[in-house]
Design a protein around this motif. Sequence first.
Motif, PDB file in Angstrom:
ATOM      1  N   LEU A   1       0.837  -1.186   0.000  1.00  0.00           N
ATOM      2  CA  LEU A   1       0.000   0.000   0.000  1.00  0.00           C
ATOM      3  C   LEU A   1       0.879   1.246   0.000  1.00  0.00           C
ATOM      4  CD1 LEU A   1      -2.727  -1.034   2.575  1.00  0.00           C
ATOM      5  CD2 LEU A   1      -2.881  -1.102   0.087  1.00  0.00           C
ATOM      6  N   HIS A   2       0.340   2.313  -0.546  1.00  0.00           N
ATOM      7  CA  HIS A   2       1.030   3.603  -0.575  1.00  0.00           C
ATOM      8  C   HIS A   2       0.350   4.547   0.420  1.00  0.00           C
ATOM      9  CE1 HIS A   2       2.526   3.292  -5.025  1.00  0.00           C
ATOM     10  NE2 HIS A   2       2.825   2.221  -4.318  1.00  0.00           N
ATOM     11  N   ARG A   3       1.161   5.267   1.203  1.00  0.00           N
ATOM     12  CA  ARG A   3       0.601   6.288   2.090  1.00  0.00           C
ATOM     13  C   ARG A   3       0.344   7.549   1.267  1.00  0.00           C
ATOM     14  NH1 ARG A   3       3.973   8.978   6.830  1.00  0.00           N
ATOM     15  NH2 ARG A   3       4.589  10.331   5.121  1.00  0.00           N
ATOM     16  N   HIS A   4      -0.841   8.111   1.430  1.00  0.00           N
ATOM     17  CA  HIS A   4      -1.207   9.347   0.740  1.00  0.00           C
ATOM     18  C   HIS A   4      -1.632  10.370   1.784  1.00  0.00           C
ATOM     19  CE1 HIS A   4      -2.943  12.099  -2.177  1.00  0.00           C
ATOM     20  NE2 HIS A   4      -4.064  12.084  -1.489  1.00  0.00           N
ATOM     21  N   GLU A   5      -0.964  11.504   1.793  1.00  0.00           N
ATOM     22  CA  GLU A   5      -1.363  12.604   2.667  1.00  0.00           C
ATOM     23  C   GLU A   5      -2.561  13.276   2.011  1.00  0.00           C
ATOM     24  OE1 GLU A   5       1.863  12.363   1.466  1.00  0.00           O
ATOM     25  OE2 GLU A   5       2.746  11.484   3.255  1.00  0.00           O
ATOM     26  N   ILE A   6      -3.681  13.324   2.710  1.00  0.00           N
ATOM     27  CA  ILE A   6      -4.917  13.862   2.131  1.00  0.00           C
ATOM     28  C   ILE A   6      -4.743  15.319   1.741  1.00  0.00           C
ATOM     29  CG2 ILE A   6      -7.338  14.387   2.591  1.00  0.00           C
ATOM     30  CD1 ILE A   6      -7.398  11.871   4.373  1.00  0.00           C
ATOM     31  N   PHE A   7      -4.092  16.078   2.587  1.00  0.00           N
ATOM     32  CA  PHE A   7      -3.847  17.490   2.308  1.00  0.00           C
ATOM     33  C   PHE A   7      -2.363  17.630   2.005  1.00  0.00           C
ATOM     34  CE2 PHE A   7      -7.418  17.030   5.162  1.00  0.00           C
ATOM     35  CZ  PHE A   7      -8.412  17.620   4.410  1.00  0.00           C
ATOM     36  N   PHE A   8      -2.047  18.057   0.800  1.00  0.00           N
ATOM     37  CA  PHE A   8      -0.653  18.050   0.349  1.00  0.00           C
ATOM     38  C   PHE A   8      -0.145  19.462   0.143  1.00  0.00           C
ATOM     39  CE2 PHE A   8      -3.618  17.115  -3.087  1.00  0.00           C
ATOM     40  CZ  PHE A   8      -3.354  18.124  -3.987  1.00  0.00           C
ATOM     41  N   GLY A   9       0.970  19.601  -0.516  1.00  0.00           N
ATOM     42  CA  GLY A   9       1.581  20.915  -0.707  1.00  0.00           C
ATOM     43  C   GLY A   9       2.025  21.473   0.630  1.00  0.00           C
ATOM     44  N   SER A  10       1.667  22.714   0.893  1.00  0.00           N
ATOM     45  CA  SER A  10       2.070  23.358   2.145  1.00  0.00           C
ATOM     46  C   SER A  10       1.396  22.726   3.360  1.00  0.00           C
ATOM     47  CB  SER A  10       1.757  24.854   2.092  1.00  0.00           C
ATOM     48  OG  SER A  10       0.363  25.055   1.977  1.00  0.00           O
ATOM     49  N   ASN A  11       0.361  21.904   3.134  1.00  0.00           N
ATOM     50  CA  ASN A  11      -0.347  21.251   4.235  1.00  0.00           C
ATOM     51  C   ASN A  11       0.092  19.810   4.469  1.00  0.00           C
ATOM     52  OD1 ASN A  11      -2.019  23.394   5.065  1.00  0.00           O
ATOM     53  ND2 ASN A  11      -3.332  23.055   3.306  1.00  0.00           N
ATOM     54  N   ARG A  12       1.081  19.333   3.736  1.00  0.00           N
ATOM     55  CA  ARG A  12       1.512  17.933   3.869  1.00  0.00           C
ATOM     56  C   ARG A  12       1.948  17.606   5.308  1.00  0.00           C
ATOM     57  NH1 ARG A  12       4.145  16.576  -0.752  1.00  0.00           N
ATOM     58  NH2 ARG A  12       2.519  15.096  -1.243  1.00  0.00           N
ATOM     59  N   LYS A  13       2.777  18.450   5.902  1.00  0.00           N
ATOM     60  CA  LYS A  13       3.245  18.183   7.267  1.00  0.00           C
ATOM     61  C   LYS A  13       2.092  18.211   8.258  1.00  0.00           C
ATOM     62  CE  LYS A  13       7.997  19.679   6.688  1.00  0.00           C
ATOM     63  NZ  LYS A  13       9.037  20.616   7.084  1.00  0.00           N
ATOM     64  N   LYS A  14       1.148  19.121   8.067  1.00  0.00           N
ATOM     65  CA  LYS A  14      -0.019  19.176   8.949  1.00  0.00           C
ATOM     66  C   LYS A  14      -0.878  17.929   8.774  1.00  0.00           C
ATOM     67  CE  LYS A  14      -0.272  24.083   8.286  1.00  0.00           C
ATOM     68  NZ  LYS A  14      -1.089  25.137   7.706  1.00  0.00           N
ATOM     69  N   SER A  15      -1.013  17.467   7.555  1.00  0.00           N
ATOM     70  CA  SER A  15      -1.785  16.253   7.283  1.00  0.00           C
ATOM     71  C   SER A  15      -1.194  15.079   8.062  1.00  0.00           C
ATOM     72  CB  SER A  15      -1.788  15.970   5.780  1.00  0.00           C
ATOM     73  OG  SER A  15      -2.779  15.041   5.429  1.00  0.00           O
ATOM     74  N   ILE A  16       0.125  14.972   8.053  1.00  0.00           N
ATOM     75  CA  ILE A  16       0.801  13.908   8.795  1.00  0.00           C
ATOM     76  C   ILE A  16       0.636  14.130  10.296  1.00  0.00           C
ATOM     77  CG2 ILE A  16       3.047  12.888   9.317  1.00  0.00           C
ATOM     78  CD1 ILE A  16       3.799  13.599   6.341  1.00  0.00           C
TER      79      ILE A  16
END
Length: 75
Positions: free
Chosen positions: A1-16
């Motif tokens: 499986l691949h992990r996908h951050e739902i909110f990406f770009g500048s929000n990638r770290k917040k998504s994690i």
Amino acid sequence: LHRHEIFFGSNRKKSIEYGLVVFLTPEMHNMSNAGVHYNRDFDLYLKRKGQEAAMEYYQWDIAQFRAIFGKNYLY
């Protein structure tokens, strides 16, 4: 499986940070046209579900979610 951050770009770290990630098969991630990286409807679906989950878990209202992620995906 691949992990996908739902909110990406500048929000990638917040998504994690907030646990807003999903695990997708390679085809549903980025290995076919149906994947979230190529399918806007699927991307928006995950964003809506992610926002709903975050608001419920963290007891946020829409304004609080928007203050963190910059946008409301529910409407």
